[in-house]
Structure formats: structure tokens, C-alpha cells
Design a protein around this motif. Structure first.
Motif, PDB file in Angstrom:
ATOM      1  N   ASP A  78       0.831  -1.205   0.000  1.00  0.00           N
ATOM      2  CA  ASP A  78       0.000   0.000   0.000  1.00  0.00           C
ATOM      3  C   ASP A  78       0.867   1.257   0.000  1.00  0.00           C
ATOM      4  O   ASP A  78       2.102   1.194   0.026  1.00  0.00           O
ATOM      5  N   THR A  79       0.218   2.399  -0.011  1.00  0.00           N
ATOM      6  CA  THR A  79       0.939   3.672  -0.097  1.00  0.00           C
ATOM      7  C   THR A  79       1.704   3.993   1.175  1.00  0.00           C
ATOM      8  O   THR A  79       2.585   4.860   1.160  1.00  0.00           O
ATOM      9  N   ALA A  80       1.382   3.314   2.273  1.00  0.00           N
ATOM     10  CA  ALA A  80       2.106   3.530   3.522  1.00  0.00           C
ATOM     11  C   ALA A  80       3.345   2.649   3.625  1.00  0.00           C
ATOM     12  O   ALA A  80       4.050   2.686   4.644  1.00  0.00           O
ATOM     13  N   GLY A  81       3.604   1.839   2.599  1.00  0.00           N
ATOM     14  CA  GLY A  81       4.777   0.990   2.618  1.00  0.00           C
ATOM     15  C   GLY A  81       4.569  -0.348   3.287  1.00  0.00           C
ATOM     16  O   GLY A  81       5.542  -1.072   3.551  1.00  0.00           O
ATOM     17  N   VAL A  82       3.315  -0.718   3.568  1.00  0.00           N
ATOM     18  CA  VAL A  82       3.025  -2.016   4.168  1.00  0.00           C
ATOM     19  C   VAL A  82       2.897  -3.053   3.058  1.00  0.00           C
ATOM     20  O   VAL A  82       2.192  -2.840   2.066  1.00  0.00           O
ATOM     21  N   ASP A  83       3.585  -4.169   3.220  1.00  0.00           N
ATOM     22  CA  ASP A  83       3.493  -5.277   2.272  1.00  0.00           C
ATOM     23  C   ASP A  83       2.536  -6.322   2.834  1.00  0.00           C
ATOM     24  O   ASP A  83       2.509  -6.575   4.051  1.00  0.00           O
ATOM     25  N   TYR A  84       1.757  -6.942   1.941  1.00  0.00           N
ATOM     26  CA  TYR A  84       0.732  -7.888   2.371  1.00  0.00           C
ATOM     27  C   TYR A  84       0.960  -9.249   1.722  1.00  0.00           C
ATOM     28  O   TYR A  84       1.239  -9.354   0.516  1.00  0.00           O
ATOM     29  N   PHE A  85       0.820 -10.288   2.541  1.00  0.00           N
ATOM     30  CA  PHE A  85       0.890 -11.667   2.081  1.00  0.00           C
ATOM     31  C   PHE A  85      -0.346 -12.407   2.575  1.00  0.00           C
ATOM     32  O   PHE A  85      -1.033 -11.958   3.504  1.00  0.00           O
ATOM     33  N   ALA A  86      -0.609 -13.543   1.960  1.00  0.00           N
ATOM     34  CA  ALA A  86      -1.599 -14.481   2.485  1.00  0.00           C
ATOM     35  C   ALA A  86      -0.899 -15.798   2.745  1.00  0.00           C
ATOM     36  O   ALA A  86       0.069 -16.140   2.057  1.00  0.00           O
ATOM     37  N   VAL A  87      -1.369 -16.531   3.733  1.00  0.00           N
ATOM     38  CA  VAL A  87      -0.864 -17.873   4.011  1.00  0.00           C
ATOM     39  C   VAL A  87      -2.056 -18.823   4.024  1.00  0.00           C
ATOM     40  O   VAL A  87      -3.061 -18.575   4.704  1.00  0.00           O
ATOM     41  N   SER A  88      -1.946 -19.903   3.267  1.00  0.00           N
ATOM     42  CA  SER A  88      -2.999 -20.903   3.201  1.00  0.00           C
ATOM     43  C   SER A  88      -2.864 -21.881   4.362  1.00  0.00           C
ATOM     44  O   SER A  88      -1.777 -22.426   4.600  1.00  0.00           O
ATOM     45  N   VAL A  89      -3.959 -22.081   5.081  1.00  0.00           N
ATOM     46  CA  VAL A  89      -3.969 -23.017   6.211  1.00  0.00           C
ATOM     47  C   VAL A  89      -5.139 -23.983   6.030  1.00  0.00           C
ATOM     48  O   VAL A  89      -6.157 -23.633   5.425  1.00  0.00           O
ATOM     49  N   PRO A  90      -5.025 -25.202   6.542  1.00  0.00           N
ATOM     50  CA  PRO A  90      -6.123 -26.164   6.388  1.00  0.00           C
ATOM     51  C   PRO A  90      -7.343 -25.809   7.219  1.00  0.00           C
ATOM     52  O   PRO A  90      -8.471 -26.149   6.862  1.00  0.00           O
ATOM     53  N   SER A  91      -7.120 -25.111   8.331  1.00  0.00           N
ATOM     54  CA  SER A  91      -8.221 -24.720   9.204  1.00  0.00           C
ATOM     55  C   SER A  91      -7.849 -23.433   9.937  1.00  0.00           C
ATOM     56  O   SER A  91      -6.683 -23.222  10.293  1.00  0.00           O
ATOM     57  N   LEU A  92      -8.838 -22.597  10.154  1.00  0.00           N
ATOM     58  CA  LEU A  92      -8.606 -21.352  10.893  1.00  0.00           C
ATOM     59  C   LEU A  92      -8.779 -21.527  12.404  1.00  0.00           C
ATOM     60  O   LEU A  92      -8.384 -20.643  13.171  1.00  0.00           O
ATOM     61  N   ARG A  93      -9.355 -22.624  12.796  1.00  0.00           N
ATOM     62  CA  ARG A  93      -9.691 -22.812  14.212  1.00  0.00           C
ATOM     63  C   ARG A  93      -8.505 -22.620  15.158  1.00  0.00           C
ATOM     64  O   ARG A  93      -8.639 -21.956  16.198  1.00  0.00           O
ATOM     65  N   PRO A  94      -7.305 -23.150  14.851  1.00  0.00           N
ATOM     66  CA  PRO A  94      -6.180 -22.986  15.792  1.00  0.00           C
ATOM     67  C   PRO A  94      -5.745 -21.530  15.978  1.00  0.00           C
ATOM     68  O   PRO A  94      -5.023 -21.228  16.940  1.00  0.00           O
TER      69      PRO A  94
END
Length: 302
Positions: free
Chosen positions: A74-90
Motif C-alpha cells: 500500500d501507499t504507507a509501505g506495508v506489504d501484504y501476504f496471504a498464508v494458506s492453512v487447512p483450518s482457521l480454528r487454531p
């Protein structure tokens, strides 16, 4: 036409960094980097102090292991990633919950909905394409998650997007054509839609689908707008069209019913509970309300 909910975004995808492994590795280590967790089409969300729904963004140092996708900066210099997980529960904590795009698409900020649409689309492709279609060897993730490379035959594979046309057809009385898919439960209605055939223009696809599904010949095809629909890999291309003939003849297989609705009759049918339109997360609802002239009642939707 108003901007569809899933077309909003506020993060530059910064594609020039996808091939730079050194840059991606350095970006992951920055304290400012933030990570979206994605499982199928769901992520973790929470409400901020003002009651606004937000995607939960983790520092990279707190993110779990998993397939990693670079989403942009973004314009503030923050870099974004996604991580794939099998479940969000943990990874759920107090004040957070799991939610999907269909539920949250209209509630999230442009930044958050753009990140989530990007992450969900990439994740759906990676989960369904782990092997090389040329030699069947397992492939490796590359280009920040925007490609898979086969280490055996060296073929490079890129995420696919299936174009689909979605069209609102009107007649000479300016009535709107709505239909009910045979697989839908009673009361669900929407505009017509279908996938584009190989070697076919978008306008040809509109005319073909309308004729095949309801027997109406469409003309004056006009582009309206588009929306990503990552369930799992579509791009919905919206069109308005006019009917050259108003007689309806449904195919009886894909389409169970089709009907012309005046504005007054559509509103009455929604209030009566006999017609449920798609939710506002869909470009279909945006197109219907564009034709109607204002937002329709907040009756049950799907």
C-alpha cells in the motif's frame, strides 16, 4: 453502474516484485508486513472500536507455516501476504471469528475485501493444481504465489480465470427478465449468466446464453462492469441487453422458470416473500438495482 462489492481494492498488487525472490524474502521479514490467513474462501475477521468489520492481519513473525502468496503493497509501505492453512480454528482468538467472502464482501473496507478476493482466488487455484498437466509431476510455487513451475519438464503454469457473462435483459416495456435455475430452491431468482465458449466474443456469449436458456433473442448488448467471483475462479462480466422478442421458452433443464418483471411487480414479489434476489455481494444484485433505479428492500436474499 455502482462498483460491485468484490471489485473494490486499495492495495497495489506490485507485480514487479513477484519474480524477485530476494525482495519477497526481505519483505516477509519486515516488521510492518501483514498476513491474511485463508482457508478455502474464509478468513478471520473482527470488529474494530467503531463497529467496522475488519480482516484480522497478523505480523509475518506470528504467521503459521503454509503456502505463501504475495498480495501487494500500500501507499504507507506495508506489504501484504496471504498464508494458506487447512483450518482457521487454531488461530482464532477472543473477539475474532471465521467468515467467508459471501458474508463479508459488502461489509469490509476496499483494502480488506481486495486482499481477501486476491487471496481466495489464488488459494483456490493452488489447491486444485498441485500437479503438472503435461507430465504429472508435482509442481512448485513460484512468483510469490502467482505461478507454479514444474521441476521435471520446466513448464510454467499460471492461475486461470474463467470468463462468464451475466446479463440483465429488458423488453420494450422496460421490464426485467429474471429466471430461476432448476437447481435452486423455490423463490430464488436472478438474471441470466453463463460461461464464455472457446473462440467466442463476450457479446456472442450473451446472445447465445439468453437464447439457449430462455428462447429470447437479445440485441443492443452493452457492457456494464465486472466483478471477480473466486468461487472458485470466475470473472463475471456484466451486460445490459434488450429483447428482440419477448416470448419466453425455458430450456427446462438448466432454467426452471423465467418471467418478465415490472419494477412494481418485482418489489411486491419481494415484499410478499415469493422472490428472493441475490445478496448485494453479487454483481447480479447491483445490476438489478441499477435497472430498478434505487436499492430494493432488505428482504431475505441468497
Amino acid at each position: 453502474m455502482p462498483e460491485p462489492a468484490l471489485s473494490r481494492a486499495a492495495v497495489d498488487r506490485a507485480g514487479e516484485h513477484r519474480t524477485d525472490e530476494a525482495w519477497l524474502s526481505a519483505a516477509w521479514l519486515r516488521s510492518s508486513t501483514r498476513v491474511v490467513l485463508v482457508a478455502q474462501d474464509h478468513t478471520l475477521v473482527a470488529e474494530d472500536g467503531a463497529g467496522q468489520l475488519e480482516v484480522v492481519l497478523l505480523p509475518a513473525s506470528s504467521a503459521p507455516d503454509g503456502t505463501r502468496y504475495f498480495l501487494g503493497s500500500d501507499t504507507a509501505g506495508v506489504d501484504y501476504f496471504a498464508v494458506s492453512v487447512p483450518s482457521l480454528r487454531p488461530y482464532r482468538t477472543l473477539g475474532t471469528r471465521e467468515a467467508g467472502l459471501r458474508e463479508t464482501g459488502t461489509l469490509l473496507s476496499p483494502r480488506d475485501v481486495g486482499l481477501l478476493v486476491h487471496a481466495v482466488a489464488l488459494d483456490a487455484w493452488h489447491r486444485s493444481h498441485p500437479f503438472c498437466p503435461r507430465c504429472a509431476h508435482a509442481t512448485d510455487v513460484a512468483f510469490g504465489g502467482h505461478m507454479r513451475r514444474c521441476p521435471s519438464c520446466r513448464t510454467e503454469h499460471f492461475p486461470r480465470t474463467d470468463p462468464a457473462v451475466i446479463m440483465l435483459v429488458t423488453d420494450t416495456e422496460d421490464r426485467c427478465l429474471l429466471a430461476r435455475n432448476a437447481a435452486w430452491q423455490e423463490g430464488r431468482w436472478s438474471v441470466l449468466a453463463g460461461f464464455v465458449d472457446p473462440g467466442e466474443s463476450l457479446e456472442q456469449a450473451v446472445r447465445r446464453e439468453v437464447l439457449e436458456e430462455v428462447g429470447v433473442r437479445a440485441d443492443s448488448v452493452r457492457y456494464a462492469g465486472s466483478q471477480a467471483w473466486p468461487f472458485p475462479a470466475s470473472l463475471m462480466l456484466g451486460f445490459f441487453a434488450s429483447a428482440a422478442n419477448p416470448a419466453i421458452a425455458v430450456d427446462g433443464e438448466e432454467i426452471a422458470q423465467a418471467r418478465w418483471f415490472s419494477r412494481a411487480r418485482l418489489r411486491e414479489a419481494m415484499v410478499e416473500g415469493v422472490v428472493a434476489l441475490p445478496s448485494r455481494v453479487s454483481i447480479a444484485r447491483v445490476m438489478i438495482e441499477q435497472w430498478y433505479g434505487e436499492p430494493l428492500p432488505q428482504t431475505p436474499s441468497w
